[in-house]
Motif scaffolding. Structure first.
Motif, PDB file in Angstrom:
ATOM      1  N   ALA A   1      21.278 -29.056  18.080  1.00 17.10           N
ATOM      2  CA  ALA A   1      21.395 -28.947  19.532  1.00 17.10           C
ATOM      3  C   ALA A   1      20.429 -27.905  20.085  1.00 17.10           C
ATOM      4  O   ALA A   1      19.823 -28.099  21.151  1.00 17.10           O
ATOM      5  N   VAL A   2      20.267 -26.793  19.367  1.00 16.55           N
ATOM      6  CA  VAL A   2      19.362 -25.737  19.823  1.00 16.55           C
ATOM      7  C   VAL A   2      17.928 -26.239  19.838  1.00 16.55           C
ATOM      8  O   VAL A   2      17.170 -26.007  20.786  1.00 16.55           O
ATOM      9  N   TRP A   3      17.538 -26.988  18.785  1.00 19.79           N
ATOM     10  CA  TRP A   3      16.169 -27.507  18.724  1.00 19.79           C
ATOM     11  C   TRP A   3      15.923 -28.554  19.808  1.00 19.79           C
ATOM     12  O   TRP A   3      14.820 -28.636  20.365  1.00 19.79           O
ATOM     13  N   ALA A   4      16.946 -29.347  20.106  1.00 21.46           N
ATOM     14  CA  ALA A   4      16.788 -30.352  21.169  1.00 21.46           C
ATOM     15  C   ALA A   4      16.564 -29.677  22.519  1.00 21.46           C
ATOM     16  O   ALA A   4      15.673 -30.064  23.293  1.00 21.46           O
ATOM     17  N   VAL A   5      17.362 -28.646  22.811  1.00 17.43           N
ATOM     18  CA  VAL A   5      17.203 -27.934  24.075  1.00 17.43           C
ATOM     19  C   VAL A   5      15.881 -27.169  24.095  1.00 17.43           C
ATOM     20  O   VAL A   5      15.194 -27.117  25.126  1.00 17.43           O
TER      21      VAL A   5
ATOM     22  N   ALA B   1      21.510 -20.450  28.772  1.00 20.55           N
ATOM     23  CA  ALA B   1      22.895 -20.199  28.397  1.00 20.55           C
ATOM     24  C   ALA B   1      23.286 -20.989  27.149  1.00 20.55           C
ATOM     25  O   ALA B   1      23.982 -20.479  26.262  1.00 20.55           O
ATOM     26  N   VAL B   2      22.829 -22.238  27.038  1.00 24.08           N
ATOM     27  CA  VAL B   2      23.161 -23.068  25.874  1.00 24.08           C
ATOM     28  C   VAL B   2      22.533 -22.491  24.608  1.00 24.08           C
ATOM     29  O   VAL B   2      23.180 -22.402  23.556  1.00 24.08           O
ATOM     30  N   ILE B   3      21.275 -22.092  24.684  1.00 25.70           N
ATOM     31  CA  ILE B   3      20.611 -21.548  23.505  1.00 25.70           C
ATOM     32  C   ILE B   3      21.255 -20.244  23.064  1.00 25.70           C
ATOM     33  O   ILE B   3      21.508 -20.024  21.880  1.00 25.70           O
ATOM     34  N   VAL B   4      21.557 -19.350  24.017  1.00 25.80           N
ATOM     35  CA  VAL B   4      22.185 -18.080  23.669  1.00 25.80           C
ATOM     36  C   VAL B   4      23.561 -18.310  23.045  1.00 25.80           C
ATOM     37  O   VAL B   4      23.954 -17.645  22.083  1.00 25.80           O
ATOM     38  N   ALA B   5      24.316 -19.283  23.569  1.00 27.20           N
ATOM     39  CA  ALA B   5      25.661 -19.537  23.058  1.00 27.20           C
ATOM     40  C   ALA B   5      25.657 -20.276  21.723  1.00 27.20           C
ATOM     41  O   ALA B   5      26.566 -20.109  20.915  1.00 27.20           O
ATOM     42  N   SER B   6      24.632 -21.089  21.459  1.00 27.53           N
ATOM     43  CA  SER B   6      24.649 -21.966  20.294  1.00 27.53           C
ATOM     44  C   SER B   6      23.796 -21.495  19.130  1.00 27.53           C
ATOM     45  O   SER B   6      24.009 -21.918  17.997  1.00 27.53           O
ATOM     46  N   ALA B   7      22.800 -20.647  19.406  1.00 27.39           N
ATOM     47  CA  ALA B   7      21.853 -20.264  18.356  1.00 27.39           C
ATOM     48  C   ALA B   7      22.502 -19.370  17.316  1.00 27.39           C
ATOM     49  O   ALA B   7      23.400 -18.585  17.626  1.00 27.39           O
ATOM     50  N   THR B   8      22.052 -19.493  16.075  1.00 26.38           N
ATOM     51  CA  THR B   8      22.473 -18.591  15.006  1.00 26.38           C
ATOM     52  C   THR B   8      21.470 -17.443  14.921  1.00 26.38           C
ATOM     53  O   THR B   8      20.371 -17.517  15.462  1.00 26.38           O
ATOM     54  N   GLY B   9      21.862 -16.366  14.250  1.00 23.86           N
ATOM     55  CA  GLY B   9      20.944 -15.255  14.078  1.00 23.86           C
ATOM     56  C   GLY B   9      21.050 -14.201  15.154  1.00 23.86           C
ATOM     57  O   GLY B   9      20.249 -13.273  15.197  1.00 23.86           O
ATOM     58  N   GLY B  10      22.056 -14.301  16.043  1.00 23.63           N
ATOM     59  CA  GLY B  10      22.279 -13.242  16.998  1.00 23.63           C
ATOM     60  C   GLY B  10      21.609 -13.454  18.342  1.00 23.63           C
ATOM     61  O   GLY B  10      20.771 -14.322  18.530  1.00 23.63           O
ATOM     62  N   PHE B  11      22.015 -12.621  19.275  1.00 23.14           N
ATOM     63  CA  PHE B  11      21.546 -12.685  20.651  1.00 23.14           C
ATOM     64  C   PHE B  11      20.035 -12.506  20.759  1.00 23.14           C
ATOM     65  O   PHE B  11      19.345 -13.258  21.440  1.00 23.14           O
ATOM     66  N   ALA B  12      19.506 -11.497  20.063  1.00 27.16           N
ATOM     67  CA  ALA B  12      18.071 -11.227  20.145  1.00 27.16           C
ATOM     68  C   ALA B  12      17.262 -12.420  19.646  1.00 27.16           C
ATOM     69  O   ALA B  12      16.252 -12.806  20.239  1.00 27.16           O
ATOM     70  N   GLY B  13      17.712 -13.022  18.537  1.00 28.82           N
ATOM     71  CA  GLY B  13      17.005 -14.180  18.004  1.00 28.82           C
ATOM     72  C   GLY B  13      17.033 -15.355  18.956  1.00 28.82           C
ATOM     73  O   GLY B  13      16.048 -16.099  19.074  1.00 28.82           O
ATOM     74  N   ALA B  14      18.154 -15.531  19.670  1.00 25.27           N
ATOM     75  CA  ALA B  14      18.258 -16.626  20.633  1.00 25.27           C
ATOM     76  C   ALA B  14      17.275 -16.429  21.788  1.00 25.27           C
ATOM     77  O   ALA B  14      16.612 -17.374  22.223  1.00 25.27           O
ATOM     78  N   ILE B  15      17.164 -15.193  22.269  1.00 27.67           N
ATOM     79  CA  ILE B  15      16.239 -14.907  23.359  1.00 27.67           C
ATOM     80  C   ILE B  15      14.798 -15.134  22.909  1.00 27.67           C
ATOM     81  O   ILE B  15      13.975 -15.702  23.639  1.00 27.67           O
ATOM     82  N   ILE B  16      14.477 -14.698  21.694  1.00 25.23           N
ATOM     83  CA  ILE B  16      13.116 -14.881  21.178  1.00 25.23           C
ATOM     84  C   ILE B  16      12.791 -16.370  21.064  1.00 25.23           C
ATOM     85  O   ILE B  16      11.684 -16.812  21.391  1.00 25.23           O
ATOM     86  N   LEU B  17      13.764 -17.164  20.598  1.00 20.07           N
ATOM     87  CA  LEU B  17      13.549 -18.604  20.483  1.00 20.07           C
ATOM     88  C   LEU B  17      13.298 -19.221  21.857  1.00 20.07           C
ATOM     89  O   LEU B  17      12.394 -20.048  22.031  1.00 20.07           O
ATOM     90  N   TYR B  18      14.083 -18.804  22.838  1.00 17.48           N
ATOM     91  CA  TYR B  18      13.920 -19.314  24.212  1.00 17.48           C
ATOM     92  C   TYR B  18      12.547 -18.937  24.759  1.00 17.48           C
ATOM     93  O   TYR B  18      11.835 -19.765  25.331  1.00 17.48           O
ATOM     94  N   GLU B  19      12.146 -17.692  24.564  1.00 19.01           N
ATOM     95  CA  GLU B  19      10.849 -17.255  25.076  1.00 19.01           C
ATOM     96  C   GLU B  19       9.694 -17.886  24.294  1.00 19.01           C
ATOM     97  O   GLU B  19       8.611 -18.095  24.839  1.00 19.01           O
TER      98      GLU B  19
END
Length: 431
Positions: free
Chosen positions: A18-22, A128-146
């Motif tokens: 789901a994270v990769w799709a978003v 919001a979906v990426i932050v809530a669904s991503a593994t590896g913590g909040f910082a990793g989710a933000i980095i993935l989004y950016e």
């Protein structure tokens, strides 16, 4: 010194489907920002428009995105995050296609506004979906989004240049087709998320700006995006390049945005802390904008400074998004919408004002104003320095813990992390 530790690439890549799709949909969505850069001079020439008129392609798109951001949380809490994502993607598919079929600059500007509405529905919800669904913590989710943002910004001008070399309509049709693919991927791969027990109030995002912590970061983002979109919307004109050459220039710029978002920003943050790093980034951008303003009659100077700015923008995008989420006293979907409102207002108004300034005094003045806006961002951020430092040191997410599923059970709007209490308790907790 910050307590952050850089997220490893292996950790960041271990994500649910789901994270990769978003994330893929984010890449395509952010392509829409830089997509029009290579074709701005072409649209101006072929549709007999002024640079000021063409700048409205950014203004209509971003101002509608900003206003739409205020209501995304309320919509998402009523129809669900997945449905909101799909609705946003569908709107973009339709209006990007209509922009490509338009017969004049006024039509493109109008359809870009509709595109902006879809963008608002998608961007705030996707974060919001990426932050809530991503593994590896909040910082990793933000980095993935950016990283998705940076990749989209990088690929957008390249696609715009290649398709724009065939026709100015090509980039619009291209995004419409790619967004349709993203829509299908989202529908198939993103699971439905439970709706919150209490729908988010319609004005929750606007009311959230009453909190000093969120307002400070949002105003800093407004000033930053004023300079950012002055660069994005007006740098192509003094470069005096063809559509393909412009595509490659902004592709190189976007690659730096992506690379510095993922690899450099976390390391600088870990070494120096969020606020000190952002001060240096804003100052560096002010210098580069000053170089463009002073050398605006020399295309090579404008090209070099524009490409170099990608490094600073990449670092700042990651750190600013993290900072907003760290200091926000409301749930993250509401914070994202409130922050996005002021962020995109700055981005939307800047190209329009730049057009008026350029028409009155030449191309140099908009870039001087852009340089000043980065200095204003430093001043605004400085007013919240201690607040950000305390939240960064004390928040559990800063240490890589996985965030709660805030989309499923959000806190009531206007409540959440009490920064004043957190600031008082943090020193004692460390002792």
């Amino acid at each position: 010194m910050s307590s952050h530790s850089p997220t490893s690439m292996r950790e960041m890549l271990k994500q649910p489907r789901a994270v990769w799709a978003v994330a893929f949909a984010c890449v395509i969505s952010f392509m829409g920002i830089g997509l029009v850069d290579p074709i701005l001079p072409v649209i101006k020439d072929q549709l007999h428009a002024t640079p000021s008129q063409v700048s409205l392609l950014f203004t209509s798109y971003l101002v509608v995105t900003a206003i739409g951001m205020l209501f995304v949380g309320a919509v998402s809490s009523r129809i669900g995050a997945k449905t909101t994502l799909i609705a946003g993607l569908a709107v973009i598919v339709v209006f990007a296609g209509l922009a490509g079929a338009s017969g004049g600059v006024d039509g493109i500007v109008g359809f870009r506004a509709g595109w902006g509405l879809g963008n608002a529905l998608f961007i705030a919800t996707s974060l919001a979906v990426i932050v809530a669904s991503a593994t590896g913590g909040f910082a990793g989710a933000i980095i993935l989004y950016e990283a998705a943002l940076g990749l989209g910004i990088a690929v957008g001008p390249l696609v715009g240049g290649l398709l724009g070399g065939i026709s100015w309509r090509g980039p619009f049709f291209g995004v419409s087709a790619l967004m349709l693919i993203a829509l299908v991927a989202t529908a198939l791969l993103v699971p439905s998320t439970p709706r919150p027990a209490k729908p988010t109030p319609v004005l929750a995002s606007l009311k959230a700006l009453r909190h000093r912590s969120l307002l400070t970061m949002a105003l800093a983002a407004l000033a930053y995006n004023w300079g950012f979109f002055t660069l994005l919307g007006y740098a192509p004109y003094p470069m005096e390049l063809g559509v393909h050459e412009l595509g490659f220039v902004f592709f190189a710029w976007g690659l730096l945005v992506a690379a510095f978002s993922v690899w450099v920003a976390p390391r600088l943050q870990a070494r120096f802390g969020t606020a000190p790093t952002m001060y240096v980034v804003f100052a560096g951008l002010a210098v580069l904008m000053g170089v463009i303003a002073a050398g605006v009659e020399h295309p090579a100077v404008v090209v070099a400074a524009t490409i170099a700015s990608g490094a600073f923008i990449g670092v700042n995008n990651t750190l600013m998004t993290q900072a907003v989420m760290l200091v926000s006293p409301v749930e993250r979907p509401v914070a994202s919408s409130a922050y996005g409102f002021l962020r995109f207002i700055g981005g939307g108004l800047a190209p329009f004002v730049a057009g008026k300034l350029a028409a009155a005094s030449g191309f140099g003045l908009p870039f001087w104003v852009g340089a000043a806006s980065f200095l204003v961002a430093i001043a605004i951020l400085a007013t919240g320095h201690r607040m950000l430092a305390r939240a960064e040191a004390s928040a559990p997410a800063a240490h890589g813990e996985t965030p709660e599923e805030e989309l499923a059970v959000p806190e009531p709007a206007g409540e959440g992390l009490d920064l004043d209490r957190l600031a008082d308790e943090a020193p004692a907790a460390r002792r």
